[in-house]
Scaffold this active site. Sequence first.
Site, short mmCIF file in Angstrom:
data_model
loop_
_atom_site.label_atom_id
_atom_site.label_comp_id
_atom_site.label_asym_id
_atom_site.label_seq_id
_atom_site.Cartn_x
_atom_site.Cartn_y
_atom_site.Cartn_z
N ASP A 416 1.62 0.40 -4.91
CA ASP A 416 1.55 0.62 -3.32
C ASP A 416 1.70 -0.74 -3.06
O ASP A 416 1.35 -1.63 -3.39
CB ASP A 416 0.21 1.27 -3.01
CG ASP A 416 0.04 1.26 -1.51
OD1 ASP A 416 1.23 1.79 -0.59
OD2 ASP A 416 -0.80 0.49 -1.00
N ASP A 619 -3.03 7.10 -1.02
CA ASP A 619 -2.55 7.05 -2.50
C ASP A 619 -3.21 8.04 -3.31
O ASP A 619 -2.86 8.15 -4.48
CB ASP A 619 -2.64 5.71 -3.10
CG ASP A 619 -2.07 4.59 -2.16
OD1 ASP A 619 -1.06 4.80 -1.64
OD2 ASP A 619 -2.76 3.36 -1.70
#
Length: 747
Positions: A416, A619
Amino acid sequence: MSEKTILKINGMHCAACVGRTEKALQSVPGVENVYVNLASEKATITHQSGVNLQDLIRAVESAGFAAVAGNNTAITKTNDSVAKTRFIFAAILAAIIMIIHFLVHFDGVEYLLWILATPVQFWAGAGFYKGAWNALKNKTADMNTLIVIGTSAAYFYSMTIILFPNLFSTSELSTGVYFDTSAMIIALVLLGKYLEARAKKQASQAIRKLIDLSPKNASVIRRGIEVTIPVSDVVKGDVILVRPGEKIPVDGIIVKGYSSVDESMLTGESLPVEKTPGDEVIGASINKTGSFTFEATRIGKESLLSQIIRLVDEAQGSRAPVQRLADAVSGVFVPVVVIIAVFTFILWYFLGPEPSITYAFLNSIAVLVIACPCALGLATPTAIMVGTGVGAENGILIRDAEALETCARLNTVVIDKTGTMTTGVPEVTDIMAVNDAESNTLLGIAASIEKYSEHPLAKALVEHAKALNTSIGEVEKFASISGMGVKASYQNKTVVVGNEALLDKLSIPLGELKKTAKELQKQGKTIMILAVEKQVVAIFALADTLKPESRWVVKKLKSMNMDIIMLTGDNPETARAIADDAGIKHVIAGVLPQDKAKVIKDLQADGKIVAMVGDGINDAPALAQANIGIAIGTGSDIAIETGDITLMRGNLGGLVNAIRLGRQTMRVIKQNLFWAFAYNSLLIPVAAGILFVFYNSGNAPQHLSFIFGEYGFLNPIMAAAAMALSSVTVVTNSLRLRRFKRELPHQ
């Protein structure tokens, strides 16, 4: 609803004991899954909520072992003390027996040897008899069975020779007694168990260190008076005083004062962390300089230390997939060995040199003793115990053994961007308004809406507005649009703040600011667009810089032959600029939170073994979908709970070290399994007498006569020594993982 119970089990010796215990626990109604760890001597039982603890304990006892709930070590300590005493006793008597057997000769010496060997056989070796009897009651066999059959055969054979001297002897040929064999085998096996127990204690050292971190007392301010109370009596909301050099008793938020705090034992970060009012402090960390007071927020099982101990404990008690082969072999190993021993006896009784019965007897004992499956049962769990413990000491929390094994097989890392690759603390760099409108006013409108959002970009916008003393008003009908932005009513006007995807969804054109937006994005900046009544009135540009270690991490991952992909919900231009700065070629941008998991799934469909690294709620689905989810510890609780591995330091460098640790642990496990399998594959044939093929004329090397005699037949005493050495070797090899040193970006 499923629950998890951990039992401390005492009395297990080998992989067969583990199988018997698991089978007994699985027979309890309501039990869904069982894993028994020989190295940690724990059973982890997943079961339905109605299962009674006493039923589980009784099941373990029915298998012939003792059990207590949780991590109570008193029973193990007592047993360790008894085992040490019995080993010393057996070793002294066995040494005396050996000396007398080889150096002293007088009429009736056999009776003296018999007297000395009896307490070794039935007192020092009592645990083996008890274990074998329990195994027999459960219609199975284990290490104890092999030891008991082998040593009892030597003992009772020798006793029979004394009582009935003509039974196995002739006028031309006589046979001797083998009390030295039975006594020395028991002494050597007890020595192996003692050394193994000491090594296993070292393997579990990490969790004991964590438990020992907990401070005992706390200085609490109640009604303006400082009182010292046990930490167990602290309640949420208590205000606690911490002086320089003291341990922080529980988790909390600083109310007054400032200091630097050493959190190294929990996070692996060696440098003290500066703390001021509003900052969080972690229980068991050490206050270095100033004094401060803080409000207790998490106590008991809720504290970070308790959660870490629980995670490490569960990880050390978990089963790695690679262990399935060992489990399958151990299930049939002991019965097969007994059959081989019987076959060995028959073979040499009919085909061996004279006295054939003696050689048949000694060879079968050697097979029984050398084949104990201790090393097989310890090969994987000891490495897992050390690996997860070392990880915890270095700020890498590993949820289970499977995560550690998967780390070693990874070939793709998806990272990420915001908060993971970057600092996650963006700052407003540009405000572009339409028709030269007052930028401060527009900033105030945007901040009025964004103050209700938890997104880092929203917080950065609000902080910037506060820093400029911008007027921030109230809004109505606030709504968050996941991955796109926010919407609300401000002064009776519909106002939206978000990205281009939100504008497309609401059919709002960028207008004259479109070119400006593209220019800002090419600079690696993220844009937030303010629209009032479907008219774009301003663009706010924010920049998020790479973490200092990000470039180093990417370089190291490439050297480890990893495919690296940056996955982000940000626009492609911004994502590309950050990726180029970090050295990442592959970028997947503009992905909504719910679609991140699909990206991972698509990679897996292409045969990739994927790690997802992230720090936020967005996430969590991708972390769960990946082969292994790695959560940055500074992120949200849900991300940490979803991750298979948590990097406590909030430093991306932990990713490199987690993969290195996984690879090193798997390397040790494979070495252990190779040693355990090779040991039995090579030495069982030797014990069975295969070397007779080369030394059938009695020409075995003289300097090896104590080991192989005249005909290449393995001395049962040496078989016992080799068996003890195999277990100690496996555990000692696992302990090499304690030398693991994390690599740092500046190295």
